[in-house]
Design an enzyme around this catalytic site. Structure first.
Site, PDB file in Angstrom:
ATOM      1  N   HIS A 158       0.853  -1.189   0.000  1.00 17.70           N
ATOM      2  CA  HIS A 158       0.000   0.000   0.000  1.00 17.70           C
ATOM      3  C   HIS A 158       0.886   1.235   0.000  1.00 17.70           C
ATOM      4  CE1 HIS A 158      -3.094   2.849   1.183  1.00 17.70           C
ATOM      5  NE2 HIS A 158      -3.947   1.944   0.759  1.00 17.70           N
ATOM      6  N   ASP A 177      -8.002  -5.357   0.288  1.00 16.15           N
ATOM      7  CA  ASP A 177      -8.548  -6.158  -0.804  1.00 16.15           C
ATOM      8  C   ASP A 177      -8.097  -7.605  -0.782  1.00 16.15           C
ATOM      9  OD1 ASP A 177     -10.100  -4.218  -1.915  1.00 16.15           O
ATOM     10  OD2 ASP A 177      -8.390  -3.311  -2.917  1.00 16.15           O
TER      11      ASP A 177
HETATM   12  N1  ACO Z   1       4.246  -7.589  -4.796  1.00 13.48           N
HETATM   13  C1  ACO Z   1       5.585  -7.585  -4.977  1.00 13.48           C
HETATM   14  N2  ACO Z   1       6.361  -6.489  -4.850  1.00 13.48           N
HETATM   15  C2  ACO Z   1       5.749  -5.340  -4.531  1.00 13.48           C
HETATM   16  C3  ACO Z   1       4.361  -5.258  -4.314  1.00 13.48           C
HETATM   17  C4  ACO Z   1       3.592  -6.438  -4.456  1.00 13.48           C
HETATM   18  N3  ACO Z   1       2.293  -6.430  -4.282  1.00 13.48           N
HETATM   19  N4  ACO Z   1       4.020  -3.976  -4.020  1.00 13.48           N
HETATM   20  C5  ACO Z   1       5.139  -3.275  -4.040  1.00 13.48           C
HETATM   21  N5  ACO Z   1       6.203  -4.090  -4.340  1.00 13.48           N
HETATM   22  C6  ACO Z   1       7.625  -3.707  -4.400  1.00 13.48           C
HETATM   23  C7  ACO Z   1       7.945  -2.950  -5.690  1.00 13.48           C
HETATM   24  O1  ACO Z   1       8.376  -3.825  -6.717  1.00 13.48           O
HETATM   25  C8  ACO Z   1       9.015  -2.011  -5.227  1.00 13.48           C
HETATM   26  O2  ACO Z   1      10.225  -2.738  -5.167  1.00 13.48           O
HETATM   27  P1  ACO Z   1      11.633  -1.974  -5.472  1.00 13.48           P
HETATM   28  O3  ACO Z   1      11.772  -0.912  -4.438  1.00 13.48           O
HETATM   29  O4  ACO Z   1      12.642  -3.061  -5.340  1.00 13.48           O
HETATM   30  O5  ACO Z   1      11.510  -1.438  -6.860  1.00 13.48           O
HETATM   31  C9  ACO Z   1       8.625  -1.673  -3.782  1.00 13.48           C
HETATM   32  O6  ACO Z   1       7.845  -2.786  -3.341  1.00 13.48           O
HETATM   33  C10 ACO Z   1       7.821  -0.390  -3.671  1.00 13.48           C
HETATM   34  O7  ACO Z   1       6.722  -0.475  -4.589  1.00 13.48           O
HETATM   35  P2  ACO Z   1       6.052   0.781  -5.294  1.00 13.48           P
HETATM   36  O8  ACO Z   1       5.270   0.306  -6.472  1.00 13.48           O
HETATM   37  O9  ACO Z   1       7.098   1.826  -5.514  1.00 13.48           O
HETATM   38  O10 ACO Z   1       5.101   1.259  -4.132  1.00 13.48           O
HETATM   39  P3  ACO Z   1       3.816   2.146  -4.329  1.00 13.48           P
HETATM   40  O11 ACO Z   1       3.585   2.794  -3.020  1.00 13.48           O
HETATM   41  O12 ACO Z   1       3.950   3.027  -5.508  1.00 13.48           O
HETATM   42  O13 ACO Z   1       2.693   1.064  -4.682  1.00 13.48           O
HETATM   43  C11 ACO Z   1       0.813  -0.307  -4.626  1.00 13.48           C
HETATM   44  C12 ACO Z   1       1.637   0.747  -3.878  1.00 13.48           C
HETATM   45  C13 ACO Z   1       0.424   0.233  -6.016  1.00 13.48           C
HETATM   46  C14 ACO Z   1      -0.474  -0.572  -3.844  1.00 13.48           C
HETATM   47  C15 ACO Z   1       1.639  -1.599  -4.787  1.00 13.48           C
HETATM   48  O14 ACO Z   1       2.017  -2.097  -3.511  1.00 13.48           O
HETATM   49  C16 ACO Z   1       0.908  -2.676  -5.588  1.00 13.48           C
HETATM   50  O15 ACO Z   1       0.977  -2.658  -6.823  1.00 13.48           O
HETATM   51  N6  ACO Z   1       0.210  -3.633  -4.881  1.00 13.48           N
HETATM   52  C17 ACO Z   1      -0.582  -4.620  -5.542  1.00 13.48           C
HETATM   53  C18 ACO Z   1      -1.910  -4.016  -5.993  1.00 13.48           C
HETATM   54  C19 ACO Z   1      -2.866  -3.795  -4.841  1.00 13.48           C
HETATM   55  O16 ACO Z   1      -3.075  -4.663  -3.999  1.00 13.48           O
HETATM   56  N7  ACO Z   1      -3.480  -2.608  -4.830  1.00 13.48           N
HETATM   57  C20 ACO Z   1      -4.504  -2.268  -3.824  1.00 13.48           C
HETATM   58  C21 ACO Z   1      -4.118  -1.068  -3.064  1.00 13.48           C
HETATM   59  S1  ACO Z   1      -5.244  -0.815  -1.738  1.00 13.48           S
HETATM   60  C22 ACO Z   1      -6.582  -0.079  -2.417  1.00 13.48           C
HETATM   61  O17 ACO Z   1      -6.589   0.523  -3.454  1.00 13.48           O
HETATM   62  C23 ACO Z   1      -7.794  -0.204  -1.649  1.00 13.48           C
END
Ligand code: ACO
Length: 431
Positions: free
Chosen positions: A308, A366
């Site tokens: 998140h 979720d």
């Molecule tokens: N699985 C694996 N790796 C992940 C995940 C994941 N679900 N989420 C983040 N990471 C990793 C990224 O690859 C990144 O790694 P790095 O630093 O080595 O490049 C690091 O964690 C940071 O990730 P970002 O994408 O920069 O974090 P951001 O805050 O932008 O993303 C997000 C948040 C979009 C929710 C992300 O965690 C994601 O895509 N999760 C899966 C989708 C999801 O469940 N979304 C629901 C959100 S809650 C809602 O809307 C109610």
């Protein structure tokens, strides 16, 4: 917002600029950069708004490190346990918990606005049968702007109030009808003797050929899903609604913009994507393979329902949702549901893995909501529409707050331009 005595100092090319610091009631201080371009001639750069407060607000507070979510100061777990969705709507919209009389009046106003203008049926019928319910919702909610002309003057407080009530009241009807249309069943009209969640379930599952009894356990679970998703401060869809509305646009059209944003798999679409992922994993023995893929930098796969932008600890809503999933599945006699088993084992293995703990990736709301919705009989395509029904109150509360703010300005971000500099046009025959 109170101005702090301290000021941040920014030095550019030997010149120092003082930037006021504001202190919120709770949360990190905020450096005021509004005059920065005027005084120093520079912009700040923050794609994704990771360090930018786009507004001041009194509605919702999140402490992502503690895993805390407060609506008007009340913690979400207390609201999920002791309150119910329409009371939370009142709290978000008006700032305080209602008295019994205020709640009765509010519930009656919402209940009496649940029907859609009959001509809106033609909008549904214009869609292809296989249209995603979110596509239908974007279209039909946008179309409300052409039907309710007496509630679109945003400078009139009364009209804003009517638009708010209409949106809260009609959204379950629109979502349920989008579903009915996609499965070729007749639309079921709302009934005023049912509560909000029961009405939604009935509009989704009843058919004219027989009576439909709403299961109170499912109704309570649906109400809790609505409550847990009600608002989440300046998330992507809420910021979309604020930005769209900042031009003074029609409120129904602005909420349609929020629905469009919510649809994406990184936001509201994650509950659908998460359940599809759990189904694809299928059995617990395949979990290590998917965890390895999520950790692989060259693989775009991510564990859906994990991570998140704000929570760097457990999403407090996920804890309640997990408990709700256990309760609902047990009561429906499907506690051995294979998807739930995969979800629980996946959570366990991911939380024991340094990759996820080091990056502070925990289950979000979720991760478990899809399992409950599926057990209720809703297809995955309806998961995000349920989220849209819930989040409507958040969008409206934030919209109302913004419109009543005397400091409101049209949202107009700047950019770090990386394109060509000035050049002369080349005639086509010379290219
Ligand atoms: N699985 C694996 N790796 C992940 C995940 C994941 N679900 N989420 C983040 N990471 C990793 C990224 O690859 C990144 O790694 P790095 O630093 O080595 O490049 C690091 O964690 C940071 O990730 P970002 O994408 O920069 O974090 P951001 O805050 O932008 O993303 C997000 C948040 C979009 C929710 C992300 O965690 C994601 O895509 N999760 C899966 C989708 C999801 O469940 N979304 C629901 C959100 S809650 C809602 O809307 C109610």
């Amino acid at each position: 917002m109170s101005e702090n005595k301290r000021a941040a100092k920014l030095e550019i090319d030997g010149k120092t600029y003082d930037l006021p610091i504001f202190s919120p009631t709770v949360g990190p201080d905020v450096v005021d950069i509004r005059k920065l371009y005027g005084t120093a001639g520079v912009f700040t750069y923050d794609p994704g708004f990771t360090s930018t407060a786009s507004c001041d607000s009194t509605i919702t507070f999140i402490d992502g490190d503690k895993g805390e979510l407060l609506h008007r100061g009340y913690p979400i777990d207390q609201l999920a346990e002791k309150s119910h969705f329409l009371e939370v709507c009142y709290l978000l919209l008006y700032g305080e918990l209602p008295s019994p009389a205020e709640l009765e009046d509010f519930e009656s106003r919402v209940t009496n606005h649940t029907m859609l203008h009959e001509q809106m049926v033609y909008f549904f019928r214009g869609f292809r049968r296989d249209a995603h319910p979110m596509a239908i919702m974007v279209g039909v909610v946008g179309a409300m702007s052409a039907f309710y002309h007496d509630s679109t003057d945003i400078s009139d407080e009364w009209q804003r109030e009517v638009a708010s009530i209409r949106l809260i009241a009609k959204m379950p009807t629109i979502a349920a009808w989008a579903y009915k249309y996609s499965i070729g069943q007749p639309f079921v009209y709302p009934r005023n003797d049912l509560d909000y969640a029961s009405n939604f379930l009935r509009m989704c599952f009843a058919v004219p050929a027989e009576d439909y009894e709403v299961n109170p356990i499912l109704s309570r679970a649906m109400d809790r899903i609505f409550t847990l998703h009600a608002d989440h401060e300046q998330n992507a869809s809420t910021s979309t609604v604020r930005l769209a509305s900042s031009s003074g646009a029609n409120p129904f059209a602005c909420i349609a913009a929020g629905i469009a944003c919510l649809w994406g798999p990184a936001h509201g679409g994650a509950n659908q994507a998460c359940l599809e992922m759990l189904r694809e994993i299928g059995t617990p023995d395949r979990i290590p393979e998917f965890i390895a893929r999520a950790k692989d930098k060259d693989d775009p796969f991510r564990l859906m329902g994990f991570g998140h932008r704000v929570y760097k600890n457990f999403d407090p809503r996920a804890k309640v949702m997990k408990q709700s999933a256990d309760e609902v599945l047990e009561l429906l006699g499907v506690e051995n549901n294979p998807t739930l088993q995969v979800a629980k084992e996946l959570e366990k293995q991911a939380l024991a893995d340094d990759y996820f703990t080091d990056k502070k990736l925990f289950p979000n709301v979720d991760f478990y909501s899809g399992i409950i919705l599926e057990a209720m009989g809703l297809p995955t395509s309806m998961f995000t529409p349920v989220f849209a029904v819930s989040r409507t109150i958040g969008w409206i509360s934030q919209w109302k707050e913004m419109i009543s703010d005397p400091q409101m300005k049209i949202g107009r971000p700047r950019q770090l331009y990386q394109g060509e500099t000035l050049r002369d046009y080349v005639d086509i025959e010379k290219r």
